[in-house]
Design an enzyme around this catalytic site. Sequence first.
Site, mmCIF file in Angstrom:
data_model
loop_
_atom_site.group_PDB
_atom_site.id
_atom_site.type_symbol
_atom_site.label_atom_id
_atom_site.label_comp_id
_atom_site.label_asym_id
_atom_site.label_seq_id
_atom_site.Cartn_x
_atom_site.Cartn_y
_atom_site.Cartn_z
ATOM 1 C CD GLN A 105 -2.744 1.072 2.553
ATOM 2 O OE1 GLN A 105 -2.259 1.483 3.602
ATOM 3 N NE2 GLN A 105 -3.964 0.569 2.473
ATOM 4 C CE1 TYR A 175 -2.372 8.101 7.554
ATOM 5 C CE2 TYR A 175 -3.728 6.293 6.753
ATOM 6 C CZ TYR A 175 -2.872 6.823 7.703
ATOM 7 O OH TYR A 175 -2.515 6.086 8.812
ATOM 8 N NE ARG A 223 -7.871 -0.456 3.463
ATOM 9 C CZ ARG A 223 -7.620 -1.038 4.640
ATOM 10 N NH1 ARG A 223 -6.822 -0.471 5.516
ATOM 11 N NH2 ARG A 223 -8.155 -2.204 4.935
ATOM 12 C CB CYS A 343 -8.734 -10.853 16.509
ATOM 13 S SG CYS A 343 -8.887 -9.111 16.921
ATOM 14 C CB CYS A 346 -8.908 -6.138 23.286
ATOM 15 S SG CYS A 346 -7.227 -6.618 22.813
ATOM 16 C CB CYS A 363 -1.455 -9.877 19.397
ATOM 17 S SG CYS A 363 -3.075 -10.677 19.278
ATOM 18 C CD GLU A 413 -10.173 -21.009 38.725
ATOM 19 O OE1 GLU A 413 -10.939 -20.365 39.481
ATOM 20 O OE2 GLU A 413 -9.104 -20.545 38.283
#
Length: 666
Positions: A105, A175, A223, A343, A346, A363, A413
């Site tokens: 890009q 941009y 884009r 994912c 967050c 991550c 636990e």
Amino acid sequence: MKNNFPHVFSPLTIRGMTLKNRVVMMPMGSDFAGHDGELSDEHIKYYELRARGGTGLIMVENVCVKYPEGSNGTTQLRLDKDCYIPRLFTLTEACHRQGALMGIQINHAGASAMSSRIGMQPVSASRFPSKAGGEIPRGLSKEEITSIAKDYGTAAKRAVNAGFDVVEIHAGHSYLISQFLSPTTNDRTDEFGGSAENRARFCRMVIDEVRKAVGPRVPISLRLSVDELVEGGNTVEDCLEYLEYLNDEVDIFDTSAGLNASIQYQIDANYLEDGWRSYMAKAVRDKFGKPTIAIGNIRDPKIADDILARGDADLIGMGRGLIADPDWCNKAQYGDVCDIRKCISCNVGCVGNRIGGNKPLRCTVNPDLIGGEAYKKQKVNKPCNVVVVGAGTAGLEAACTAAEVGCKVTLLEKEKEAGGLSVEISKIPAKKRLADFPTYLKYRASKLPNLTIKTGVDATVAEIKKYNPDIVVNATGSVPLLPPIEGLHDNLGKKDASVYSIKDMIADVKNYPEDMTGKKVVVVGGGAVGLDVVEFFAPRGAETTIIEMMPVIGNGLDASSTSSMKECMEKHHVRQMTNTALQKVNAHSFLVKYDGKEEELPFDYGFVCLGMRANAPIWNDIQEAFTGEDVEVLNIGDSVRARRIIDGTDAGRHMVLNTLERLNYL
């Protein structure tokens, strides 16, 4: 081999280039580049890992076409000189060998550049900052516009020389090209302003220069912020109008959304559904009949397949999903989708680290973006018993990591279910994605025969010693911070009072009415926890007030979450009281102090959300019990200090591996 999700995993040919599947890795800044704009070894390994994971087309993060004027970010790749070609060729060569096609890009930041970084006043279409509080740029002259268009062309030529199969022009996200296209940042009165055709003229010049530079065989992707989602900005219909002047020579439309002022739609907030932006791709595809990329929180391969099957788009764009799991494609096509590390949107390590944080990409759910799962190739060279106390995300990651290299692991636990605080918080509707991480960890753990999870066990030193540990990992998490404020402990959670903690709210989350008009909700604490409560009640019509002792609400939040928070509070008229201290808690009111004056705030629901504190009830006992013995003890995650999931995940992986290596077990 089986082929799940046939629409996702079918080939597509565009201008002679054939993708093996429909998954495109979206360009995302990484801050891996050197300060001189050079591609780093980290970059190459990072992208190569996603290529090996089966991604069809990798679109490398935006590169600067004119330095320093057009530079964006603390560190950014450059393509304004020939000297950058060799390293970029090394990258494309490495990824091509893994079967991926490569795109890059090209971009000019315009008013999104910062004078403190570029050493000059930023430039743009007009004198409008690219975001609230941003620097005032100067408008470009016609001669400068022509010169910059040529810079895009020469950068594109270098990209082809470096082995890239596709060149993408960035015309969205506030941009430079976006600043010409959007009426919010362009009030020019010459041929570059006013009508849709005029605002599109600079972009048209760029496309023509790029086509001239790359020749007839290289696909060009554009884009766009198809829907800018800001007041006075371009709508989908506006975009379709200006694209009439840009359609020629464009082969792929990369249909994104949002500007800086609506960044929560550009970098999707966690509450937005999988594929929510696909209507934008469909609108462009239906009008122009060219391949479009649908993006927007796409994590589930079934949803990706459905988007393609119903004709909304031709390609699926994944960004953070491939940061979280570089093997997403291989797992979805040939494996078990439960193995996908989804994912959770967050935005902590990807957005928070980079935008404003000036740190490299990380991550929350994937503690190694470069090495991936290479650690599994290591194995213990002698027996090693590991006991982990606490099955939250930090404890689960630690237990899985130790078991995967051959340790015998017992995970204890106290609660009936593993998963910890993440499971609880995910019960808030807007936080439901959070459950994906503990779900993945528990599934991963279930496949490890040398890992035993014992729930409903109150871990004591005596219990731990039963397993003859060589290493003990304490990961007992955190609990709500409840300081000794007058009346707080007397009224919190009591039947004759209306004062609650975040845990009380979560326990009752399904019972709150959808319409809470006329009800007063007061939240003490303007951090992430308090904002979760506000964002739950305010949209239901409750008269909501948030109190924060510091000057800023949401301090430390990433840019996407901050923008989402501001939108919610403005839309629902949330009263924001900063520099305000809680003095006393009554059964149905809070007494607060602001600027030397006290005010009583009555409520139907009062929430005390002052954050979390470390909970390590047996850590001192563990240390004492194993002093002088050949047993290593570790304290990780929130039980050290209440922080974020990302910190616990990182410790669960790397502290365990480093300890095993230091003790010569690997």
